[in-house]
Scaffold this motif. Structure first.
Motif, short mmCIF file in Angstrom:
data_model
loop_
_atom_site.label_atom_id
_atom_site.label_comp_id
_atom_site.label_asym_id
_atom_site.label_seq_id
_atom_site.Cartn_x
_atom_site.Cartn_y
_atom_site.Cartn_z
N LEU A 281 0.84 -1.20 0.00
CA LEU A 281 0.00 0.00 0.00
C LEU A 281 0.87 1.25 0.00
O LEU A 281 0.61 2.22 -0.74
CB LEU A 281 -0.93 0.00 1.22
N ALA A 282 1.94 1.23 0.81
CA ALA A 282 2.83 2.38 0.91
C ALA A 282 3.50 2.71 -0.41
O ALA A 282 3.70 3.88 -0.75
CB ALA A 282 3.89 2.13 1.99
N SER A 283 3.86 1.67 -1.18
CA SER A 283 4.54 1.89 -2.46
C SER A 283 3.57 2.01 -3.63
O SER A 283 3.99 1.97 -4.79
CB SER A 283 5.54 0.75 -2.72
N GLU A 284 2.28 2.14 -3.32
CA GLU A 284 1.23 2.43 -4.31
C GLU A 284 1.08 1.31 -5.33
O GLU A 284 0.79 1.54 -6.50
CB GLU A 284 1.51 3.77 -4.99
N LYS A 285 1.24 0.07 -4.88
CA LYS A 285 1.11 -1.09 -5.76
C LYS A 285 -0.25 -1.77 -5.65
O LYS A 285 -0.55 -2.68 -6.43
CB LYS A 285 2.23 -2.10 -5.46
N VAL A 286 -1.05 -1.37 -4.65
CA VAL A 286 -2.40 -1.93 -4.49
C VAL A 286 -3.38 -0.80 -4.19
O VAL A 286 -2.98 0.29 -3.76
CB VAL A 286 -2.47 -2.98 -3.36
N GLY A 287 -4.65 -1.09 -4.40
CA GLY A 287 -5.65 -0.06 -4.19
C GLY A 287 -6.01 0.18 -2.75
O GLY A 287 -6.30 1.32 -2.37
N MET A 288 -5.98 -0.89 -1.92
CA MET A 288 -6.46 -0.74 -0.54
C MET A 288 -5.96 -1.88 0.32
O MET A 288 -5.47 -2.90 -0.17
CB MET A 288 -7.97 -0.65 -0.50
N GLU A 289 -6.15 -1.70 1.63
CA GLU A 289 -5.79 -2.73 2.61
C GLU A 289 -6.72 -2.58 3.82
O GLU A 289 -6.98 -1.47 4.28
CB GLU A 289 -4.34 -2.58 3.06
N LEU A 290 -7.19 -3.72 4.34
CA LEU A 290 -7.97 -3.72 5.56
C LEU A 290 -7.01 -3.66 6.74
O LEU A 290 -6.19 -4.56 6.92
CB LEU A 290 -8.83 -4.99 5.65
N ALA A 291 -7.09 -2.60 7.51
CA ALA A 291 -6.15 -2.40 8.62
C ALA A 291 -6.75 -1.45 9.64
O ALA A 291 -7.78 -0.81 9.41
CB ALA A 291 -4.81 -1.86 8.10
N GLY A 292 -6.07 -1.35 10.77
CA GLY A 292 -6.56 -0.53 11.86
C GLY A 292 -6.06 0.90 11.79
O GLY A 292 -5.44 1.35 10.83
N HIS A 293 -6.32 1.61 12.88
CA HIS A 293 -6.00 3.03 12.97
C HIS A 293 -4.51 3.30 12.95
O HIS A 293 -4.08 4.43 12.79
CB HIS A 293 -6.60 3.59 14.25
N GLU A 304 9.85 6.15 1.53
CA GLU A 304 11.20 6.71 1.51
C GLU A 304 11.28 8.04 2.25
O GLU A 304 12.26 8.32 2.96
CB GLU A 304 11.67 6.88 0.07
N ASP A 305 10.23 8.86 2.12
CA ASP A 305 10.25 10.16 2.80
C ASP A 305 9.74 10.09 4.24
O ASP A 305 9.73 11.09 4.95
CB ASP A 305 9.43 11.19 2.02
N GLU A 306 9.31 8.89 4.65
CA GLU A 306 8.81 8.64 6.00
C GLU A 306 7.65 9.57 6.38
O GLU A 306 7.47 9.92 7.54
CB GLU A 306 9.94 8.73 7.04
N GLN A 307 6.85 9.94 5.38
CA GLN A 307 5.71 10.81 5.59
C GLN A 307 4.41 10.07 5.26
O GLN A 307 4.38 9.25 4.33
CB GLN A 307 5.81 12.07 4.73
N VAL A 308 3.35 10.38 5.99
CA VAL A 308 2.04 9.81 5.67
C VAL A 308 1.56 10.46 4.37
O VAL A 308 1.48 11.69 4.28
CB VAL A 308 1.03 10.09 6.80
N PRO A 309 1.27 9.66 3.34
CA PRO A 309 0.90 10.24 2.04
C PRO A 309 -0.48 10.89 2.05
O PRO A 309 -1.38 10.47 2.77
CB PRO A 309 0.93 9.03 1.10
N ASP A 310 -0.64 11.91 1.21
CA ASP A 310 -1.90 12.64 1.12
C ASP A 310 -3.01 11.80 0.48
O ASP A 310 -4.18 12.14 0.62
CB ASP A 310 -1.71 13.93 0.32
N TRP A 311 -2.62 10.75 -0.25
CA TRP A 311 -3.62 10.00 -1.00
C TRP A 311 -4.39 8.99 -0.16
O TRP A 311 -5.30 8.32 -0.65
CB TRP A 311 -3.00 9.30 -2.20
N MET A 312 -4.09 8.85 1.11
CA MET A 312 -4.77 7.84 1.93
C MET A 312 -6.20 8.26 2.26
O MET A 312 -6.45 9.36 2.77
CB MET A 312 -4.01 7.57 3.22
N GLY A 313 -7.12 7.38 1.98
CA GLY A 313 -8.52 7.55 2.38
C GLY A 313 -8.97 6.36 3.20
O GLY A 313 -8.24 5.37 3.34
#
Length: 443
Positions: A281-293, A304-313
């Motif tokens: 998910l982090a490397s933008e290879k899949v559309g989604m993942e079931l996970a917690g908070h 690589e930039d150790e930042q939470v990406p803006d594209w996460m919904g």
């Protein structure tokens, strides 16, 4: 209405050996929530060392917790905090071994509550924090239920959240998915999967190699198909014959039939490294993942930039036509700081410090989870993560992760069978049978 985080006071009925432990320390009063007195944490015999285990082992989260430990040391002369930051599954394994042996238990460490907590209390490994940490417990009282046994609190919850689908908004848009429901039906969810597949994008990553990420699908099927009280009654009696448990497995099978997961998902790890489910998910290879908070922090740490990406919904696990469960109910839980029975008194002070306004605000600012201290809930930096707060606190029931709720003997057998379901080597009824057999064998 506040979402109910239930499941600790009645937990003893389904629990045996602990998988992830919680524990508590010697006698003595703790510090206030917002500050530590430089003299309170030093033991009468002189200098003291506190061993602290946590799973924020990458990126800004690790750096932050190292600084928290250093700040506590500075405010408490004579106290050393020995920090052990581990990958989550490694920490679980080490805690399990320490709890089963009853030796080398860390002074302060993460607990998930439920049947696991009950076992550690029964074994005399945990300190009752009800009196020594009363001010802190008052502050986070809405979330203390999962860590309360017979009206006594044995761990201090610092992050409480719910599980759902974290998705890549950019990849969804690329697949032509412009309208994402915050609470989709199964038909809508299936449509997302179909459109992602049509666009040549692997829809979902799952760390089935670690079993629990796959098991979360069945847990959520139970939340959707079963009334909350039906689940509680089944855990108490060991009787899972209600058809809702079979339907839960059939819901999972319906998802599996769509073949939505990443290649090699049966051997994929949950969170460790770029090829893990979170890494994909982090490397933008899949559309989604079931996970917690915890997912924004994990994903950020794997980039690589150790930042939470803006594209996460984020959106909730889908609902199913004719389900018996309340659509407002969710599956989740949290993490708490526990203190071992043999720890120095300073460990209680440190556990309370971790729940202070200042530390919880820093925790929230780095999107490391959903804080329990109300003073920190407005400090979340990630807008999507912040949206989970009203969902978490907005009513309905939150079913604690079932493996945690049941304890290792039953929960482990359940997870093993669900993993076989994902592998195509088991069926929905087999999962129910495995749980009942494990419950019967523990007596």
């Amino acid at each position: 209405m506040t979402r109910k985080m239930r499941g600790a006071t009645a937990v003893a009925l389904g629990a045996t050996v602990a998988l992830l432990a919680s524990a508590c320390a010697g006698q003595g009063s703790g510090s206030t929530d917002d500050e530590t007195d430089g003299g309170t944490a030093t033991e009468a015999g002189g200098d003291v060392t506190i061993e602290w285990w946590h799973n924020s082992n990458t990126g800004e989260g690790k750096t932050y917790y190292d600084q928290v430990a250093a700040d506590f040391e500075e405010a408490n002369p004579g106290v050393t905090v020995q920090v052990e930051a581990m990958q989550h599954e490694d920490m679980v394994t080490k805690l399990q071994a320490a709890m089963q042996a009853g030796t080398d238990v860390p002074d302060v460490f993460m607990s998930r509550g439920g049947g696991e907590l009950q076992n550690d209390v029964d074994a005399g490994l945990l300190r009752d924090l009800t009196d020594d940490a009363s001010d802190t417990i008052d502050t986070i009282s809405a979330f203390a239920g999962q860590y309360t046994i017979e009206d006594r609190v044995y761990a201090l919850p610092f992050s409480m959240g719910i599980v759902g689908f974290w998705y890549n908004k950019d990849l969804f848009a690329e697949a032509g998915i412009d309208d994402v429901s915050p609470d989709p039906t199964f038909e809508e969810f299936s449509g997302y999967v179909d459109q992602l597949q049509d666009a040549g994008i692997d829809p979902i990553s799952v760390g089935a190699g670690d079993k629990w990420p796959a098991a979360h699908y069945w847990y959520y099927g139970v939340v959707r198909e079963c009334e909350f009280d039906t689940v509680e009654a089944a855990i108490e009696s060991g009787d899972y014959s209600d058809e809702c448990f079979l339907k839960a497995g059939e819901d999972v099978q319906a998802i599996l039939d769509k073949e939505p997961f990443n290649p090699g998902f049966l051997a994929t790890a949950a969170q460790s490294g770029p090829t893990s489910a979170s890494g994909l998910l982090a490397s933008e290879k899949v559309g989604m993942e079931l996970a917690g908070h915890w997912e924004p922090g994990v994903v950020g740490g794997l980039r690589e930039d150790e930042q939470v990406p803006d594209w996460m919904g984020w959106f909730a696990f889908p609902t199913f036509d004719g389900q018996a469960g309340d659509p407002a109910d969710q599956m989740g839980g949290g993490d708490a700081w526990a203190v071992s029975q043999d720890a120095p008194d300073a460990a209680v002070d440190f556990a309370q410090y971790l729940l202070s306004d200042e530390v919880q605000q820093g925790f929230a600012e780095l999107d490391m989870g959903l804080p329990t201290n109300p003073a920190a809930t407005d400090s979340l930096s990630n807008e999507t993560l912040a949206q989970l707060i009203p969902v978490r606190d907005g009513g309905g029931e939150t079913q604690l992760y079932l493996d945690t709720r049941l304890g290792q003997s039953v929960g482990g057998a359940m997870n093993d069978e669900i993993a076989l379901l994902f592998a195509g080597e088991s069926g929905p009824q087999d999962v129910v049978d495995a749980i009942e057999e494990a419950a019967a064998s523990q007596g």
